[in-house]
Scaffold this active site. Structure first.
Site, PDB file in Angstrom:
ATOM      1  N   SER A 124       0.844  -1.194   0.000  1.00 18.78           N
ATOM      2  CA  SER A 124       0.000   0.000   0.000  1.00 18.78           C
ATOM      3  C   SER A 124       0.884   1.251   0.000  1.00 18.78           C
ATOM      4  O   SER A 124       1.619   1.479  -0.948  1.00 18.78           O
ATOM      5  CB  SER A 124      -0.960  -0.045   1.192  1.00 18.78           C
ATOM      6  N   HIS A 159      -4.026  -2.096  -4.025  1.00 15.36           N
ATOM      7  CA  HIS A 159      -5.419  -2.479  -3.699  1.00 15.36           C
ATOM      8  C   HIS A 159      -6.315  -2.403  -4.939  1.00 15.36           C
ATOM      9  O   HIS A 159      -7.451  -1.927  -4.879  1.00 15.36           O
ATOM     10  CB  HIS A 159      -5.994  -1.580  -2.608  1.00 15.36           C
TER      11      HIS A 159
END
Length: 233
Positions: A124, A159
């Site tokens: 991330s 993501h």
């Protein structure tokens, strides 16, 4: 050799019962018990996140440590960073991570370590930071481009399948020329770069994918990359 392993999502913080990506990261140092340091800046050095790291990695063949800027325990930041075999950057706010790293001069120390052979990894925000551009999401706001450290050319969207706004936002920004061409990484998928080039795309889930996205003649082209599922090894 310079190495970066960028994860769209996964690892101990998202898949505590599936540590395939974490084992893969450890194996890239080529040491029997590598020193791995968790850099938790993006989460504000949340104690629970740090403790989950230790809980996981104390059971693995390595020497875990962490680097906190809010409550530092190092004596000399440069010596501490340069002593690590792996720097593993956690998720959270990419913007806050970059601001604090630059304030402390940590961005330059990490670059020095990277060029000296320290393996860089992260998910991330901890993947966004290595690229020229990343897609990030502020609280209660639209997703937007953020400039990273530029160790890897192009852009990244982590993501890619895990948050519903990610994929369409990446398509829109790349299609408009607002973001460079780059990688859409699903949760459980990662790209291993060696010397700035793609070495291989790996996954901790059988169907997790990495895509390369680019604009050409007014159209978006999304190409799935060949994946290696780590569970088959």
């Amino acid at each position: 050799m310079k190495q970066i392993i960028a994860m769209g999502g996964g690892g101990f913080s998202m898949e505590p019962d599936n540590l395939l990506l974490d084992h893969y990261i450890l194996n890239q140092s080529l040491k029997l018990n590598p020193k791995i340091c968790f850099v938790s800046t993006a989460s504000g050095d949340q104690d629970g996140y740090i403790q989950r790291f230790y809980h996981t990695f104390h059971s693995m063949a390595c020497k875990p440590d962490h680097l906190a800027l809010f409550d530092p325990h190092f004596k000399n930041l440069e010596d501490f960073v340069m002593s690590q075999d792996i720097l593993y950057v956690g998720g959270g706010s990419t913007r806050n991570l970059l601001v604090l790293w630059k304030e402390w001069g940590l961005d330059l120390l990490i670059k020095k370590a990277y060029e000296n052979g320290t393996v860089l990894a992260g998910l991330s925000a901890g993947a966004n930071c290595w690229f020229e551009e990343g897609l990030t999401d502020p609280l209660n706001g639209p997703l937007y481009k953020i400039n990273g450290l530029g160790f890897i050319k192009g852009s990244i969207c982590p993501h890619y399948d895990g948050e519903e706004k990610r994929r369409p936002s990446f398509h829109e920004l790349v299609g408009a020329g607002t973001m460079m061409a780059g990688f859409g990484m699903e949760d459980g998928a990662a790209v291993h770069f060696k010397d700035g080039q793609v070495f291989q795309c790996i996954s901790s889930r059988p169907n997790a994918k990495v895509y390369f996205l680019e604009e050409s003649e007014g159209k978006i082209h999304e190409e799935p990359r060949e994946m290696m599922y780590l569970g088959d090894l």
